[in-house]
Design an enzyme around this catalytic site. Structure first.
Site, PDB file in Angstrom:
ATOM      1  N   HIS A 374       4.287   7.793  16.436  1.00 48.81           N
ATOM      2  CA  HIS A 374       3.811   6.772  15.499  1.00 48.81           C
ATOM      3  C   HIS A 374       4.773   5.620  15.277  1.00 48.81           C
ATOM      4  O   HIS A 374       4.471   4.711  14.517  1.00 48.81           O
ATOM      5  CB  HIS A 374       3.509   7.396  14.133  1.00 48.81           C
ATOM      6  CG  HIS A 374       2.374   8.358  14.152  1.00 48.81           C
ATOM      7  ND1 HIS A 374       1.079   7.988  13.879  1.00 48.81           N
ATOM      8  CD2 HIS A 374       2.339   9.670  14.451  1.00 48.81           C
ATOM      9  CE1 HIS A 374       0.292   9.043  13.990  1.00 48.81           C
ATOM     10  NE2 HIS A 374       1.032  10.079  14.340  1.00 48.81           N
ATOM     11  N   LYS A 567       1.249  -1.451   0.960  1.00 52.64           N
ATOM     12  CA  LYS A 567       1.691  -0.482   1.957  1.00 52.64           C
ATOM     13  C   LYS A 567       3.051  -0.007   1.511  1.00 52.64           C
ATOM     14  O   LYS A 567       3.614  -0.557   0.551  1.00 52.64           O
ATOM     15  CB  LYS A 567       1.770  -1.103   3.359  1.00 52.64           C
ATOM     16  CG  LYS A 567       2.505  -2.464   3.398  1.00 52.64           C
ATOM     17  CD  LYS A 567       2.455  -3.095   4.786  1.00 52.64           C
ATOM     18  CE  LYS A 567       1.236  -3.947   5.041  1.00 52.64           C
ATOM     19  NZ  LYS A 567       0.495  -3.617   6.253  1.00 52.64           N
ATOM     20  N   ARG A 568       3.613   1.034   2.172  1.00 52.24           N
ATOM     21  CA  ARG A 568       4.949   1.451   1.794  1.00 52.24           C
ATOM     22  C   ARG A 568       5.913   0.265   1.870  1.00 52.24           C
ATOM     23  O   ARG A 568       5.763  -0.619   2.722  1.00 52.24           O
ATOM     24  CB  ARG A 568       5.425   2.593   2.714  1.00 52.24           C
ATOM     25  CG  ARG A 568       4.724   3.909   2.416  1.00 52.24           C
ATOM     26  CD  ARG A 568       5.019   4.385   1.012  1.00 52.24           C
ATOM     27  NE  ARG A 568       6.385   4.805   0.900  1.00 52.24           N
ATOM     28  CZ  ARG A 568       6.790   6.071   0.842  1.00 52.24           C
ATOM     29  NH1 ARG A 568       5.899   7.047   0.848  1.00 52.24           N
ATOM     30  NH2 ARG A 568       8.053   6.376   0.755  1.00 52.24           N
ATOM     31  N   LYS A 573       8.421  -3.911   7.287  1.00 55.51           N
ATOM     32  CA  LYS A 573       7.090  -4.414   6.897  1.00 55.51           C
ATOM     33  C   LYS A 573       7.194  -5.767   6.183  1.00 55.51           C
ATOM     34  O   LYS A 573       6.216  -6.454   5.951  1.00 55.51           O
ATOM     35  CB  LYS A 573       6.380  -3.397   6.008  1.00 55.51           C
ATOM     36  CG  LYS A 573       6.044  -2.075   6.718  1.00 55.51           C
ATOM     37  CD  LYS A 573       5.341  -1.101   5.783  1.00 55.51           C
ATOM     38  CE  LYS A 573       5.148   0.285   6.375  1.00 55.51           C
ATOM     39  NZ  LYS A 573       4.043   0.330   7.377  1.00 55.51           N
ATOM     40  N   THR A 678      -2.944   0.490   9.710  1.00 50.98           N
ATOM     41  CA  THR A 678      -4.356   0.846   9.589  1.00 50.98           C
ATOM     42  C   THR A 678      -4.988   0.138   8.389  1.00 50.98           C
ATOM     43  O   THR A 678      -6.199  -0.023   8.339  1.00 50.98           O
ATOM     44  CB  THR A 678      -4.539   2.374   9.444  1.00 50.98           C
ATOM     45  OG1 THR A 678      -3.576   2.871   8.521  1.00 50.98           O
ATOM     46  CG2 THR A 678      -4.364   3.059  10.775  1.00 50.98           C
ATOM     47  N   LYS A 682      -8.750  -1.747   7.385  1.00 49.14           N
ATOM     48  CA  LYS A 682      -9.522  -1.540   6.154  1.00 49.14           C
ATOM     49  C   LYS A 682      -9.885  -2.867   5.503  1.00 49.14           C
ATOM     50  O   LYS A 682     -11.000  -3.052   5.022  1.00 49.14           O
ATOM     51  CB  LYS A 682      -8.717  -0.691   5.154  1.00 49.14           C
ATOM     52  CG  LYS A 682      -8.493   0.736   5.630  1.00 49.14           C
ATOM     53  CD  LYS A 682      -7.442   1.472   4.799  1.00 49.14           C
ATOM     54  CE  LYS A 682      -6.945   2.672   5.588  1.00 49.14           C
ATOM     55  NZ  LYS A 682      -5.717   3.264   5.029  1.00 49.14           N
TER      56      LYS A 682
HETATM   57  C1  7GP Z   1       2.896   5.068  10.748  1.00 51.72           C
HETATM   58  C2  7GP Z   1       3.178   3.743  11.433  1.00 51.72           C
HETATM   59  O1  7GP Z   1       4.272   3.119  10.798  1.00 51.72           O
HETATM   60  C3  7GP Z   1       1.933   2.888  11.325  1.00 51.72           C
HETATM   61  O2  7GP Z   1       2.129   1.684  12.018  1.00 51.72           O
HETATM   62  C4  7GP Z   1       0.744   3.627  11.912  1.00 51.72           C
HETATM   63  O3  7GP Z   1      -0.429   2.904  11.685  1.00 51.72           O
HETATM   64  C5  7GP Z   1       0.610   4.989  11.246  1.00 51.72           C
HETATM   65  O4  7GP Z   1       1.808   5.722  11.388  1.00 51.72           O
HETATM   66  C6  7GP Z   1      -0.504   5.817  11.846  1.00 51.72           C
HETATM   67  O5  7GP Z   1      -0.360   5.927  13.213  1.00 51.72           O
HETATM   68  N1  7GP Z   1       4.067   5.909  10.785  1.00 51.72           N
HETATM   69  C7  7GP Z   1       4.377   6.652   9.728  1.00 51.72           C
HETATM   70  O6  7GP Z   1       3.690   6.699   8.720  1.00 51.72           O
HETATM   71  C8  7GP Z   1       5.594   7.442   9.864  1.00 51.72           C
HETATM   72  O7  7GP Z   1       6.116   7.984   8.939  1.00 51.72           O
HETATM   73  C9  7GP Z   1       7.321   8.173  11.259  1.00 51.72           C
HETATM   74  O8  7GP Z   1       6.087   7.504  11.096  1.00 51.72           O
HETATM   75  C10 7GP Z   1       7.145   9.540  11.726  1.00 51.72           C
END
Ligand code: 7GP
Length: 833
Positions: A374, A567-568, A573, A678, A682
């Site tokens: 991810h 978002k976080r 970001k 994502t 939305k």
């Molecule tokens: C997130 C990505 O930052 C985001 O771009 C993507 O849309 C989402 O996963 C779903 O694929 N990643 C995380 O939330 C995360 O913690 C590290 O990744 C393991």
């Protein structure tokens, strides 16, 4: 032990088998019965919370009937199943979604109204199930919805955290974290006290000879913790399929509650052991895109992997098939590297417990697993220290070394002249201490590795996993661009828009085949349709405005342009870019004449998101946003022209209010850093336009909706490395407009400047890693284009409608089918009753 009632006695069962309600009267009967018996309340003391429980229990009955049937059907047909392993499931609320998915929300609304309640108030009683951080956890939740909707035989496996992601409060502009104890009267889970697994930690490995003289390994003398299953039914939309999400909870093993200590009068220490065991599933780690290598986290990972694998293997063994058929029956998807130990655990089960030869076992393992990456952010890539693993999981470390040995031998054979490749691709990083690189282990142990958007998957292949592409060839690496479930993110969050679309398309089929949305594009010039569309957006903005008023006390003008970034909070970001842009806007307004002010497009800048509790820079960004809000919102020279809002405690249920209410939303990560994103999907699906960088899924959104319908800005991923390099070696020149912003901060315009010096100096003095200065001018200019476009409401509306019409590609159903076809090789199970 199998307990089955013999055929002659089944008659009574059949006569009284539970049935599901379909009418309003039956719903009311179920509701009252649950309120009066399960809750032991009556019409004299049924408050909204009790009404929520009564409604939820009535629907739960229904779900569980279908859940039972689905499980029986799946067991009976004995097809391949998919298991989605995720440490996070960011489910949000369940009741509304369940009512809509089984098609009975109207029945419930009428029934509740008969009983004296408004359905919205009842729905609002529910606590979010917030067992995740952000995108990764929400993706898992969308998978669950989609797999059930498409009738895939699928289970999710996760942890039943006692505390979900913390609740965020803002106190004097600072984030404060409150524990999220969410389990009290959660009606959606079924404890399965009979389904337990003993999980071992620590101990040591002994060698022994079996009857055939083979040398085998046995892991012994460890500490045992018990895993208990809690099942959560997942109803598909418009189908009878109700899949299972199994969450494990930890408990001291009954055999392990130390009776010796107990008998010796050491009661307290026996209780302490008990509590230590329960700690394993106590809290969700609140980091997003960051790994911290804590022992308890590794314990969580193994506990959950081992319990899930035991469960999966137990189910497989009941079919009495040969082990070689395991991958024909089981596909396991790893949601990031968190469940990578499952690979090692399956190998351990096969060779240590089931007596398979190494090669045969390993071939089964690699055919079974798929791994989704991810993120390319280095700080998120998991590494575990070898000494830590040696202590906690001694046998697993041995197996990892062995996997690595065979792997490196094969690499050496193929690339005899490449001296460095071995150390580059070794699972073990030769650092102090040595580290296990989990991503490499996941690649080596899987048959498919995928990224979550095209750019991200390409970057994986050309950078992080380059050597592995050389070793395995390109076929092991693939892309599956993320999606979102239209059930929650359109139908549930935006019922009026969903209804308008359904009216034009002659029904709700688009919720099961989102590509049908393209049929609304012909209405783009239909006056009545456009008006409806605009009214719905306005209503949604009013709903958000009411929420803002209730939670912050600020009035916002619903005619203003709502500009949202939720978002976080993370430097990559770039919420800092956004708030600097807001400050720039503020300063510009302050410098305007009364005449000039008349031309300004009023704006509400809305932020929301949590910072990881230990992430100081992210917390500083939140602090700055709140301080800016404080100054701007009270400045009479600005009035309605600019408002800044920080919505505290952003979560799934708030996203359901926010997404439908945006005019423009911000997806502005430094190019190449956001895996997919994502929320971008939305917002567009709800008729909002977006401003974004050429990053993650923004690129594919642009391709689908057309570049005239999106505001792209900023440097490209391919130039990022060069730019960073230049910051250090070519000298660094702060963007002059950004400099004005920094001057204002340094003039203490937004409180004590020293509170924000880490933020400004990370850009001015420490290399501006996220290229805020490089993109600032382009960002400001693009926002001017946004203002201009917003003034032409007719065209804006056309963009909005056209974009929604072209969003079919981003349905989670497309995503799920792609995984099913190209990674899992599983078929849906037809449900025709
Ligand atoms: C997130 C990505 O930052 C985001 O771009 C993507 O849309 C989402 O996963 C779903 O694929 N990643 C995380 O939330 C995360 O913690 C590290 O990744 C393991």
């Amino acid at each position: 032990v199998e307990a089955s009632i013999p055929e002659p006695l089944r008659e009574a069962w059949r006569n009284h088998s539970a049935t599901e309600f379909t009418s309003k009267e039956d719903f009311e009967k179920y509701f009252v019965r649950h309120v009066e018996t399960t809750l032991a309340r009556s019409l004299y003391n049924c408050d909204e919370l009790a009404a929520y429980s009564g409604t939820a229990l009535a629907f739960r009955d229904r779900l569980i009937i279908e859940w039972n049937r689905t499980q029986q059907r799946q067991t009976f047909t004995d097809q391949k199943r998919v298991y989605y392993l995720s440490l996070e499931f960011l489910m949000g609320r369940t009741l509304d979604n369940a009512m809509l998915n089984v098609g009975l929300k109207d029945v419930a609304r009428d029934g509740l109204s008969d009983l004296g309640f408004r359905i919205e108030d009842v729905i609002n009683q529910e606590h979010d199930a917030a067992l995740g951080n952000g995108g990764l956890g929400r993706l898992a939740a969308c998978f669950m919805d989609s797999m059930a909707t498409l009738n895939y035989p699928a289970w999710g496996y996760g942890l039943r955290y006692r505390y979900g992601i913390f609740k965020q409060e803002i106190v004097n502009g600072y984030q404060v974290e409150i524990p999220d104890y969410w389990l009290d009267n959660n009606p959606w889970e079924f404890p399965r006290h009979e389904i337990t697994v003993d999980i071992q930690f620590y101990g040591n490995v002994k060698k022994y000879q079996d009857e055939n003289g083979r040398i085998l390994n046995s892991w012994e003398d460890g500490e045992i913790v018990q895993a208990i299953a809690y099942d959560v039914p997942i109803p598909g939309y418009g189908t009878k399929t109700t899949n299972n999400l199994r969450l494990w909870s930890s408990k001291a093993s009954s055999g392990e509650f130390d009776f010796q200590k107990f008998n010796a009068g050491d009661y307290e220490s026996a209780v302490a052991d008990q509590q230590r065991a329960e700690t394993i599933s106590a809290v969700l780690y609140p980091n997003d895109n960051l790994e911290r290598g804590k022992e308890l986290r590794l314990k969580q990972q193994y506990f959950w992997c081992a319990a899930s694998l035991f469960d999966i293997v137990r189910r497989f063994k009941k079919t009495k098939r040969a082990w070689a058929e395991f991958p024909d029956q089981v596909a396991i998807q790893l949601n990031d590297t968190h469940p990578t130990l499952a690979i090692v655990e399956l190998q351990r089960i096969l060779i240590d417990m089931e007596g398979l030869e190494w090669d045969e076992a390993w071939s089964i393992v690699t055919k079974t697993f798929g791994y989704t990456n991810h993120t390319v952010l280095p700080e998120a890539l998991e590494k575990w220290s070898v000494p830590l693993m040696q202590n906690l999981l001694p046998r697993h470390l041995q197996i990892i070394y062995e996997v690595n040995l065979f792997f490196l031998q094969s690499v050496e054979k193929r690339f005899p002249n490449d001296r460095d490749i071995l150390s580059r691709v070794s699972i073990i990083e030769e650092s102090h201490p040595k580290m296990v690189r989990m991503a490499y282990l996941a690649i080596i142990g899987s048959h498919k590795v995928n990224g979550v958007a095209e750019l991200h998957s390409d970057l994986l292949k050309s950078t992080l996993f380059k050597d592995f592409v050389k070793i395995y060839g390109p076929d092991r690496f693939t892309n599956v661009t993320n999606g979102i479930t239209p059930r929650r993110w359109l139908h549930q969050a935006n019922p009026r828009l969903s209804a308008l679309i359904a009216e034009k398309l002659g029904g709700y089929d688009f919720l099961k085949d989102l590509t049908l949305l393209d049929k609304i594009e012909v209405f783009v010039d239909d006056k009545a349709f456009r008006e409806e569309w605009a009214v719905i957006k306005r209503e949604n903005k009013l709903r958000l405005a009411r929420h803002i008023k209730a939670t912050t006390g600020y009035d916002v003008n619903p005619n203003a342009l709502f500009d949202v970034q939720v978002k976080r909070i993370h430097e990559y970001k770039r919420q800092q870019l956004n708030i600097f842009g807001v400050i720039h806007r503020y300063l510009s307004i302050k410098a305007m004449s009364a005449e000039e002010k008349k031309k300004v497009v009023p704006r509400v800048s809305i932020f929301g998101g949590k910072a990881a509790p230990g992430y100081w820079m992210a917390k500083t960004i939140i602090h700055l946003i709140n301080n800016v809000a404080d100054v701007v919102n009270k400045d009479p020279e600005v009035g309605d022209l600019l408002k800044v809002i920080f919505i505290a405690d952003y979560n799934v249920s708030k996203a359901e209010i926010i997404c439908p209410a945006s005019d423009i939303s911000e997806h502005i990560s430094t190019a190449g850093t956001e895996g997919s994103g994502t929320s971008n999907m939305k917002f567009v699906l709800n008729g909002g336009l977006i401003i974004g960088t050429c990053d993650g899924a923004n690129i594919e959104i642009t391709r689908e909706i057309g570049e005239q319908n999106i505001f792209l800005f900023g440097n490209l991923a391919e130039d990022v490395e060069d730019l960073r390099h230049r910051h250090f070696y070519g000298g660094f020149k702060l963007d002059p407009q950004l400099e004005r912003v920094f001057d204002a901060i340094k003039d203490n315009l937004f409180g004590d400047k020293t509170d924000f010096s880490a933020l400004t100096s990370s850009i001015e003095e420490h290399g501006d890693y996220y290229l805020v200065s490089d993109d600032f001018n382009s960002y400001i200019t693009t926002h001017e284009m946004v203002d201009e476009a917003f003034q032409n409401q007719e065209e804006w509306l056309a963009k909005s409608i056209t974009s929604v019409a072209r969003m079919g590609f981003f349905s989670m159903d497309r995503v799920t089918n792609e995984y099913a076809d190209s990674i899992w090789n599983v078929e849906p199970l037809d449900v025709t009753d």
